[in-house]
Design a protein around this motif. Sequence first.
Motif, PDB file in Angstrom:
ATOM      1  N   ASP A   1       6.596 -83.315 -44.219  1.00 40.76           N
ATOM      2  CA  ASP A   1       6.863 -83.270 -45.648  1.00 40.76           C
ATOM      3  C   ASP A   1       5.575 -83.578 -46.421  1.00 40.76           C
ATOM      4  OD1 ASP A   1       8.367 -82.870 -47.893  1.00 40.76           O
ATOM      5  OD2 ASP A   1       9.574 -84.678 -47.687  1.00 40.76           O
ATOM      6  N   TRP A   2       5.616 -83.356 -47.716  1.00 41.63           N
ATOM      7  CA  TRP A   2       4.473 -83.647 -48.578  1.00 41.63           C
ATOM      8  C   TRP A   2       4.218 -85.148 -48.645  1.00 41.63           C
ATOM      9  CZ3 TRP A   2       1.630 -79.728 -50.665  1.00 41.63           C
ATOM     10  CH2 TRP A   2       2.189 -78.454 -50.673  1.00 41.63           C
ATOM     11  N   CYS A   3       2.951 -85.534 -48.656  1.00 48.58           N
ATOM     12  CA  CYS A   3       2.570 -86.947 -48.804  1.00 48.58           C
ATOM     13  C   CYS A   3       1.944 -87.224 -50.170  1.00 48.58           C
ATOM     14  CB  CYS A   3       1.600 -87.357 -47.704  1.00 48.58           C
ATOM     15  SG  CYS A   3       2.387 -87.481 -46.111  1.00 48.58           S
ATOM     16  N   ASN A   4       1.715 -86.168 -50.938  1.00 49.71           N
ATOM     17  CA  ASN A   4       1.268 -86.275 -52.333  1.00 49.71           C
ATOM     18  C   ASN A   4      -0.199 -86.599 -52.530  1.00 49.71           C
ATOM     19  OD1 ASN A   4       3.908 -85.659 -53.307  1.00 49.71           O
ATOM     20  ND2 ASN A   4       4.491 -87.745 -52.771  1.00 49.71           N
ATOM     21  N   GLY A   5      -1.054 -86.225 -51.602  1.00 47.07           N
ATOM     22  CA  GLY A   5      -2.485 -86.304 -51.844  1.00 47.07           C
ATOM     23  C   GLY A   5      -2.866 -85.263 -52.900  1.00 47.07           C
ATOM     24  N   THR A   6      -3.826 -85.596 -53.748  1.00 48.67           N
ATOM     25  CA  THR A   6      -4.182 -84.709 -54.863  1.00 48.67           C
ATOM     26  C   THR A   6      -5.696 -84.544 -55.000  1.00 48.67           C
ATOM     27  OG1 THR A   6      -4.313 -86.518 -56.453  1.00 48.67           O
ATOM     28  CG2 THR A   6      -2.144 -85.475 -56.175  1.00 48.67           C
ATOM     29  N   LEU A   7      -6.071 -83.570 -55.819  1.00 47.01           N
ATOM     30  CA  LEU A   7      -7.491 -83.383 -56.125  1.00 47.01           C
ATOM     31  C   LEU A   7      -8.055 -84.607 -56.838  1.00 47.01           C
ATOM     32  CD1 LEU A   7      -7.316 -79.674 -57.257  1.00 47.01           C
ATOM     33  CD2 LEU A   7      -8.527 -80.548 -55.250  1.00 47.01           C
ATOM     34  N   ARG A   8      -7.277 -85.212 -57.718  1.00 49.10           N
ATOM     35  CA  ARG A   8      -7.720 -86.429 -58.416  1.00 49.10           C
ATOM     36  C   ARG A   8      -7.934 -87.550 -57.407  1.00 49.10           C
ATOM     37  NH1 ARG A   8     -10.120 -87.102 -62.467  1.00 49.10           N
ATOM     38  NH2 ARG A   8      -8.651 -85.945 -63.687  1.00 49.10           N
ATOM     39  N   GLY A   9      -7.014 -87.681 -56.460  1.00 54.30           N
ATOM     40  CA  GLY A   9      -7.168 -88.690 -55.419  1.00 54.30           C
ATOM     41  C   GLY A   9      -8.432 -88.474 -54.611  1.00 54.30           C
ATOM     42  N   LEU A  10      -8.749 -87.225 -54.323  1.00 52.60           N
ATOM     43  CA  LEU A  10      -9.976 -86.903 -53.585  1.00 52.60           C
ATOM     44  C   LEU A  10     -11.213 -87.253 -54.400  1.00 52.60           C
ATOM     45  CD1 LEU A  10     -11.710 -85.633 -51.370  1.00 52.60           C
ATOM     46  CD2 LEU A  10     -11.217 -83.405 -52.392  1.00 52.60           C
ATOM     47  N   THR A  11     -11.252 -86.820 -55.649  1.00 51.24           N
ATOM     48  CA  THR A  11     -12.449 -87.100 -56.458  1.00 51.24           C
ATOM     49  C   THR A  11     -12.648 -88.599 -56.672  1.00 51.24           C
ATOM     50  OG1 THR A  11     -11.224 -86.713 -58.527  1.00 51.24           O
ATOM     51  CG2 THR A  11     -12.450 -84.850 -57.616  1.00 51.24           C
ATOM     52  N   ASP A  12     -11.553 -89.342 -56.716  1.00 52.85           N
ATOM     53  CA  ASP A  12     -11.658 -90.799 -56.861  1.00 52.85           C
ATOM     54  C   ASP A  12     -12.255 -91.457 -55.622  1.00 52.85           C
ATOM     55  OD1 ASP A  12     -10.556 -90.632 -59.385  1.00 52.85           O
ATOM     56  OD2 ASP A  12      -8.562 -91.325 -58.768  1.00 52.85           O
ATOM     57  N   ARG A  13     -12.268 -90.742 -54.495  1.00 56.31           N
ATOM     58  CA  ARG A  13     -12.734 -91.332 -53.239  1.00 56.31           C
ATOM     59  C   ARG A  13     -13.974 -90.637 -52.653  1.00 56.31           C
ATOM     60  NH1 ARG A  13      -7.675 -92.038 -54.265  1.00 56.31           N
ATOM     61  NH2 ARG A  13      -6.592 -93.949 -53.710  1.00 56.31           N
ATOM     62  N   LEU A  14     -14.677 -89.901 -53.467  1.00 59.29           N
ATOM     63  CA  LEU A  14     -15.890 -89.233 -52.981  1.00 59.29           C
ATOM     64  C   LEU A  14     -16.948 -90.243 -52.530  1.00 59.29           C
ATOM     65  CD1 LEU A  14     -16.225 -86.225 -55.441  1.00 59.29           C
ATOM     66  CD2 LEU A  14     -15.535 -86.176 -53.026  1.00 59.29           C
ATOM     67  N   ASP A  15     -17.044 -91.367 -53.206  1.00 58.21           N
ATOM     68  CA  ASP A  15     -18.006 -92.397 -52.803  1.00 58.21           C
ATOM     69  C   ASP A  15     -17.691 -92.921 -51.405  1.00 58.21           C
ATOM     70  OD1 ASP A  15     -19.398 -92.178 -55.164  1.00 58.21           O
ATOM     71  OD2 ASP A  15     -18.386 -93.878 -56.125  1.00 58.21           O
ATOM     72  N   TYR A  16     -16.403 -93.012 -51.079  1.00 56.67           N
ATOM     73  CA  TYR A  16     -15.979 -93.452 -49.752  1.00 56.67           C
ATOM     74  C   TYR A  16     -16.497 -92.495 -48.682  1.00 56.67           C
ATOM     75  CZ  TYR A  16     -12.728 -93.937 -45.814  1.00 56.67           C
ATOM     76  OH  TYR A  16     -12.170 -94.052 -44.565  1.00 56.67           O
ATOM     77  N   ILE A  17     -16.359 -91.198 -48.922  1.00 59.60           N
ATOM     78  CA  ILE A  17     -16.827 -90.192 -47.957  1.00 59.60           C
ATOM     79  C   ILE A  17     -18.344 -90.233 -47.845  1.00 59.60           C
ATOM     80  CG2 ILE A  17     -16.948 -87.709 -47.479  1.00 59.60           C
ATOM     81  CD1 ILE A  17     -14.185 -87.472 -48.856  1.00 59.60           C
TER      82      ILE A  17
END
Length: 92
Positions: free
Chosen positions: A29-45
Amino acid sequence: LAGKSIYFLVLDRFARSNGNETACLESRDWCNGTLRGLTDRLDYIQGMGFDCIWITPIVKQSPDWPDVCSGASYHGYWAQNLYEVDPHFGTS
């Protein structure tokens, strides 16, 4: 991209934008990851030493399959419209 390190991620599984950090226990099922969630964590990557990211497709997905074995199209590979962002991931 020679000499670069690429971080691959399934967008729906990577980061939710609502701050929910609990594990997604339903693998079909969907877990609800989003583009906003990704951009908020670019520093982590970047902090892990990666230079680039490769995300699964974010295009509009076909409706989820009705049988329980196939599950949802959270992975991005059941494209329905290549010119529209799937609302599960964000808005265009």
